[in-house]
Design a protein around this motif. Structure first.
Motif, PDB file in Angstrom:
ATOM      1  N   LEU A   1      62.263  15.703 -44.165  1.00  0.00           N
ATOM      2  CA  LEU A   1      63.329  16.058 -45.100  1.00  0.00           C
ATOM      3  C   LEU A   1      62.864  17.110 -46.100  1.00  0.00           C
ATOM      4  N   TYR A   2      61.675  16.908 -46.663  1.00  0.00           N
ATOM      5  CA  TYR A   2      61.188  17.864 -47.670  1.00  0.00           C
ATOM      6  C   TYR A   2      60.796  19.195 -47.043  1.00  0.00           C
ATOM      7  N   GLN A   3      60.210  19.173 -45.859  1.00  0.00           N
ATOM      8  CA  GLN A   3      59.858  20.440 -45.213  1.00  0.00           C
ATOM      9  C   GLN A   3      61.114  21.249 -44.903  1.00  0.00           C
ATOM     10  N   ASP A   4      62.143  20.564 -44.434  1.00  0.00           N
ATOM     11  CA  ASP A   4      63.393  21.242 -44.094  1.00  0.00           C
ATOM     12  C   ASP A   4      64.044  21.835 -45.342  1.00  0.00           C
ATOM     13  N   TRP A   5      64.178  21.038 -46.390  1.00  0.00           N
ATOM     14  CA  TRP A   5      64.848  21.524 -47.585  1.00  0.00           C
ATOM     15  C   TRP A   5      64.000  22.499 -48.381  1.00  0.00           C
ATOM     16  N   ASN A   6      62.700  22.370 -48.279  1.00  0.00           N
ATOM     17  CA  ASN A   6      61.828  23.270 -49.032  1.00  0.00           C
ATOM     18  C   ASN A   6      61.895  24.697 -48.501  1.00  0.00           C
ATOM     19  N   GLN A   7      62.247  24.845 -47.240  1.00  0.00           N
ATOM     20  CA  GLN A   7      62.419  26.185 -46.676  1.00  0.00           C
ATOM     21  C   GLN A   7      63.669  26.859 -47.234  1.00  0.00           C
ATOM     22  N   LYS A   8      64.642  26.055 -47.638  1.00  0.00           N
ATOM     23  CA  LYS A   8      65.895  26.585 -48.174  1.00  0.00           C
ATOM     24  C   LYS A   8      65.836  26.744 -49.692  1.00  0.00           C
TER      25      LYS A   8
END
Length: 212
Positions: free
Chosen positions: A27-34
């Motif tokens: 979840l954090y890796q996905d949102w951190n890219q955005k």
């Protein structure tokens, strides 16, 4: 660093709690890219630098069922989200004045389907209600933080430890805390063996109602 480091120090997690902790990384890796809410260096050590660090508070204080906890300046959801996973029967309110950070926090809450957490885009001064404990990760010097949160702590304690602030801090705190005679400082290196925790502490400041 994997979720195993959490299970190393918290050995009685349920299957659901382990699943929630495992899901955090994706979840954090996905949102951190955005929306960059965790530094790129730290995202690779999410479980050590953010999740386990947040859970250091739980080594000092266990929250009773039904307690209300306020996380001030939660940023990407720390320490609130890891603590909410660990204490599913405790109510957590996560507050940050930066809207994009709260957006990520809300997405993580939704992704984990956590029902004991709410995220609010606001300054803490504008949050209604009172709480058993206020938690945070070094968003300001203690005198400033105490000023921001005055009136937000319940007078009547339902825990053995008096209601107050549980603050994750590092480094030399002598000058910052010199005026607080009731403060207690707990070294996280006494609970976690990793080098990261050598200078990390939990600062507990019980509420003194006559001075707020």
């Amino acid at each position: 660093m994997t979720v195993d480091i959490i299970q190393k120090y918290f050995t009685t997690l349920t299957e659901e709690q382990v699943a929630h902790f495992k899901a955090l990384e994706g979840l954090y890796q996905d949102w951190n890219q955005k929306i960059n809410v965790v530094s790129r260096k730290d995202i690779d050590e999410l479980y050590l630098r953010h999740v386990l660090h947040s859970l250091g508070i739980a080594k000092i204080q266990t929250f009773n069922e039904g307690a209300h906890i306020l996380d001030v300046g939660t940023g990407g959801g720390f320490p609130g989200i890891p603590l909410a996973i660990l204490f599913p029967n405790v109510n957590f309110t996560l507050v940050d004045a930066i809207g994009k950070k709260i957006k990520v926090v809300q997405e993580v809450i939704d992704g984990l389907q956590l029902e004991n957490v709410k995220a609010i885009h606001s300054r803490v001064e504008d949050i209604p209600g009172q709480f058993d404990f206020i938690v945070s990760r070094a968003v300001a010097a203690m005198p400033t933080f105490v000023y921001w949160t005055r009136g937000k702590i319940k007078k009547d304690s339902s825990h053995e430890r008096k209601n107050g602030i549980l603050y994750l801090k590092g480094g030399d705190l002598e000058e910052e805390l010199k005026d607080y005679t009731t403060v207690q400082i707990f070294d996280l290196k006494d609970y976690f063996e990793e080098d990261f925790f050598d200078t990390k502490k939990v600062v507990y400041l019980p509420q003194k109602f006559k001075s707020f």
